[in-house]
Design an enzyme around this catalytic site. Structure first.
Site, mmCIF file in Angstrom:
data_model
loop_
_atom_site.group_PDB
_atom_site.id
_atom_site.type_symbol
_atom_site.label_atom_id
_atom_site.label_comp_id
_atom_site.label_asym_id
_atom_site.label_seq_id
_atom_site.Cartn_x
_atom_site.Cartn_y
_atom_site.Cartn_z
ATOM 1 N N ASP A 1 -0.126 4.493 -0.026
ATOM 2 C CA ASP A 1 -0.825 5.732 0.368
ATOM 3 C C ASP A 1 0.095 6.749 1.034
ATOM 4 O OD1 ASP A 1 -3.139 4.489 -0.447
ATOM 5 O OD2 ASP A 1 -3.940 4.176 1.568
ATOM 6 N N HIS A 2 0.960 6.246 1.912
ATOM 7 C CA HIS A 2 1.699 7.204 2.737
ATOM 8 C C HIS A 2 2.948 7.769 2.061
ATOM 9 C CE1 HIS A 2 -1.348 6.967 5.606
ATOM 10 N NE2 HIS A 2 -1.233 5.652 5.701
ATOM 11 N N ARG B 1 -6.830 12.920 0.920
ATOM 12 C CA ARG B 1 -5.745 13.340 1.840
ATOM 13 C C ARG B 1 -4.388 12.760 1.436
ATOM 14 N NH1 ARG B 1 -7.412 10.094 7.293
ATOM 15 N NH2 ARG B 1 -9.382 11.101 6.866
ATOM 16 N N HIS B 2 -4.390 11.635 0.701
ATOM 17 C CA HIS B 2 -3.088 11.131 0.231
ATOM 18 C C HIS B 2 -3.135 10.823 -1.273
ATOM 19 C CE1 HIS B 2 -5.108 7.461 1.510
ATOM 20 N NE2 HIS B 2 -4.804 7.610 2.782
ATOM 21 N N HIS C 1 -3.861 -4.354 7.776
ATOM 22 C CA HIS C 1 -3.976 -3.166 8.619
ATOM 23 C C HIS C 1 -3.091 -3.297 9.841
ATOM 24 C CE1 HIS C 1 -5.401 0.537 10.347
ATOM 25 N NE2 HIS C 1 -5.929 0.789 9.179
ATOM 26 N N GLY C 2 -2.114 -2.401 9.897
ATOM 27 C CA GLY C 2 -1.260 -2.325 11.071
ATOM 28 C C GLY C 2 -0.157 -3.372 11.129
ATOM 29 N N ARG D 1 4.089 18.813 1.005
ATOM 30 C CA ARG D 1 4.704 19.977 0.371
ATOM 31 C C ARG D 1 4.009 20.417 -0.916
ATOM 32 N NH1 ARG D 1 9.880 21.640 2.223
ATOM 33 N NH2 ARG D 1 9.576 21.594 4.453
ATOM 34 N N ASN E 1 0.858 -1.190 0.000
ATOM 35 C CA ASN E 1 0.000 0.000 0.000
ATOM 36 C C ASN E 1 0.899 1.247 0.000
ATOM 37 O OD1 ASN E 1 -1.423 2.270 1.132
ATOM 38 N ND2 ASN E 1 -3.084 0.888 1.664
ATOM 39 N N GLY F 1 1.053 -1.271 4.363
ATOM 40 C CA GLY F 1 1.478 0.038 3.882
ATOM 41 C C GLY F 1 2.274 0.854 4.866
ATOM 42 N N HIS F 2 1.605 1.346 5.904
ATOM 43 C CA HIS F 2 2.194 2.364 6.767
ATOM 44 C C HIS F 2 3.544 1.931 7.332
ATOM 45 C CE1 HIS F 2 2.697 4.650 10.557
ATOM 46 N NE2 HIS F 2 2.276 5.641 9.795
ATOM 47 N N THR G 1 -7.210 6.720 10.241
ATOM 48 C CA THR G 1 -7.041 5.609 9.312
ATOM 49 C C THR G 1 -8.336 4.804 9.351
ATOM 50 O OG1 THR G 1 -5.663 3.686 8.771
ATOM 51 C CG2 THR G 1 -5.959 4.178 11.110
ATOM 52 N N ARG H 1 -9.172 8.274 -0.964
ATOM 53 C CA ARG H 1 -10.143 8.721 0.036
ATOM 54 C C ARG H 1 -11.001 9.851 -0.513
ATOM 55 N NH1 ARG H 1 -10.332 7.908 5.464
ATOM 56 N NH2 ARG H 1 -9.021 6.194 6.180
ATOM 57 N N HIS I 1 -5.606 3.719 -1.709
ATOM 58 C CA HIS I 1 -6.923 4.125 -1.223
ATOM 59 C C HIS I 1 -7.189 5.567 -1.642
ATOM 60 C CE1 HIS I 1 -9.685 4.472 2.617
ATOM 61 N NE2 HIS I 1 -10.320 4.777 1.486
ATOM 62 N N GLU J 1 -11.316 -9.150 3.095
ATOM 63 C CA GLU J 1 -10.036 -8.812 3.724
ATOM 64 C C GLU J 1 -10.319 -8.606 5.207
ATOM 65 O OE1 GLU J 1 -7.312 -6.138 1.792
ATOM 66 O OE2 GLU J 1 -6.548 -5.417 3.724
HETATM 67 N N1 PXP Z 1 -5.988 -3.021 3.924
HETATM 68 C C1 PXP Z 1 -6.944 -2.070 3.947
HETATM 69 C C2 PXP Z 1 -8.294 -2.427 3.452
HETATM 70 C C3 PXP Z 1 -6.650 -0.764 4.376
HETATM 71 O O1 PXP Z 1 -7.617 0.181 4.394
HETATM 72 C C4 PXP Z 1 -5.334 -0.442 4.756
HETATM 73 C C5 PXP Z 1 -4.986 0.952 5.160
HETATM 74 O O2 PXP Z 1 -5.221 1.822 4.113
HETATM 75 C C6 PXP Z 1 -4.370 -1.464 4.703
HETATM 76 C C7 PXP Z 1 -4.729 -2.748 4.314
HETATM 77 C C8 PXP Z 1 -2.937 -1.212 5.066
HETATM 78 O O3 PXP Z 1 -2.840 -0.870 6.411
HETATM 79 P P1 PXP Z 1 -1.459 -0.306 6.946
HETATM 80 O O4 PXP Z 1 -1.174 0.952 6.206
HETATM 81 O O5 PXP Z 1 -1.720 -0.104 8.399
HETATM 82 O O6 PXP Z 1 -0.429 -1.373 6.682
#
Ligand code: PXP
Length: 249
Positions: free
Chosen positions: A12-13, A52-53, A194-195, A21, A10, A216-217, A103, A48, A46, A154
């Site tokens: 996104d970040h 935001r990203h 997630h996480g 910036r 992922n 991702g994060h 999140t 959103r 994602h 998921e």
């Molecule tokens: N899966 C889904 C459906 C999510 O919404 C996210 C966060 O955008 C992730 C996975 C990845 O989570 P993380 O960024 O905490 O790894």
């Protein structure tokens, strides 16, 4: 033998840092290319509602420039369905969205919104997009996802990853294991995410019916210290080691 476990990265970040910036750097599409080189099986992004990203143009470029399958995370809105139908990503993951959250804090309440979600799943599916529902590891949410025609779920791993108390963490992990078993029993493909971090990924990767992790994060954060390539390769190695070792079955 356990099925192959895919890693969706992922990005996104990367866009979060870019947007701080307002210019083009760092480019999330460059990160997606680097993830592909590091062995990612897919790219997740994602879009959103508040942008935001990830931005609309990122989705257009990811669709045009990246060979890996794109997993488009989206809220269940008409706007997002129109964007998905325009780009036709490999997959769409339907997530709950609140503007005030930092999140995606919990899974989608599929059971409580079956009638609204059923036609959305059908429209995306008819366009050849593989639809997954991002749900808490709760059998009722899996049953509802199956009932409305989604082929994939998921499982939200956030409660497990965030639990500081070891007994609570184990309970949350047991819920994920039970849900992943249930997914197979009712014919759903099972993903998780997630996480997840180097510390938390192993036991989830070892669940044989989970076939994809989206992360991702942590990877983007770790890329600051190791570089994105090394951060992803290390995650992959931990996933494969856990899968081969069979811990958590
Ligand atoms: N899966 C889904 C459906 C999510 O919404 C996210 C966060 O955008 C992730 C996975 C990845 O989570 P993380 O960024 O905490 O790894």
């Amino acid at each position: 033998m356990a099925r192959k476990l895919r890693l969706g990265v992922n990005i996104d970040h990367v866009a979060t840092v870019r947007n701080a910036r307002g210019g083009p750097h760092p480019d999330p599409i460059r990160a997606a290319l680097a993830a592909a080189d590091a062995g990612a099986d897919g790219i997740t992004a994602h879009l959103r509602e508040d942008r935001r990203h990830i931005l609309d143009d990122d989705i257009a470029r990811l669709s045009a420039e990246i060979a890996l399958p794109l997993n488009f995370e989206m809220a269940a809105t008409e706007e997002m369905v129109a964007i998905a139908l325009r780009h036709r990503p490999h997959a769409a993951c339907i997530v709950p969205e609140k503007r005030t959250e930092r999140t995606t804090e919990g899974g989608l309440d599929v059971a409580g919104q079956r009638e609204a979600l059923r036609p959305l799943v059908a429209r995306l599916g008819d366009a050849g997009i593989r639809v997954s529902m991002f749900v808490n590891p709760d059998p009722a949410q899996l049953d509802a996802s199956r009932a409305i025609g989604a082929p994939v779920v998921e499982l939200h791993t956030g409660a497990y990853c965030d639990a500081e108390d070891p007994a609570l963490r184990l309970r949350e992990l047991d819920r994920i294991r039970a849900a992943a078993r249930h997914a197979e029993e009712i014919g759903l493909e099972c993903h998780a995410g997630h996480g997840l971090s180097y510390e938390t990924v192993g036991v989830v990767a070892a669940i044989p019916t989970v076939v994809e992790l989206n992360i991702g994060h942590f990877l983007v954060g770790e890329a600051i210290f190791l570089g994105l390539d090394a951060a992803i390769r290390r995650m992959r190695a931990l996933m494969e080691e856990a899968r081969a070792g069979g811990a958590g079955r």
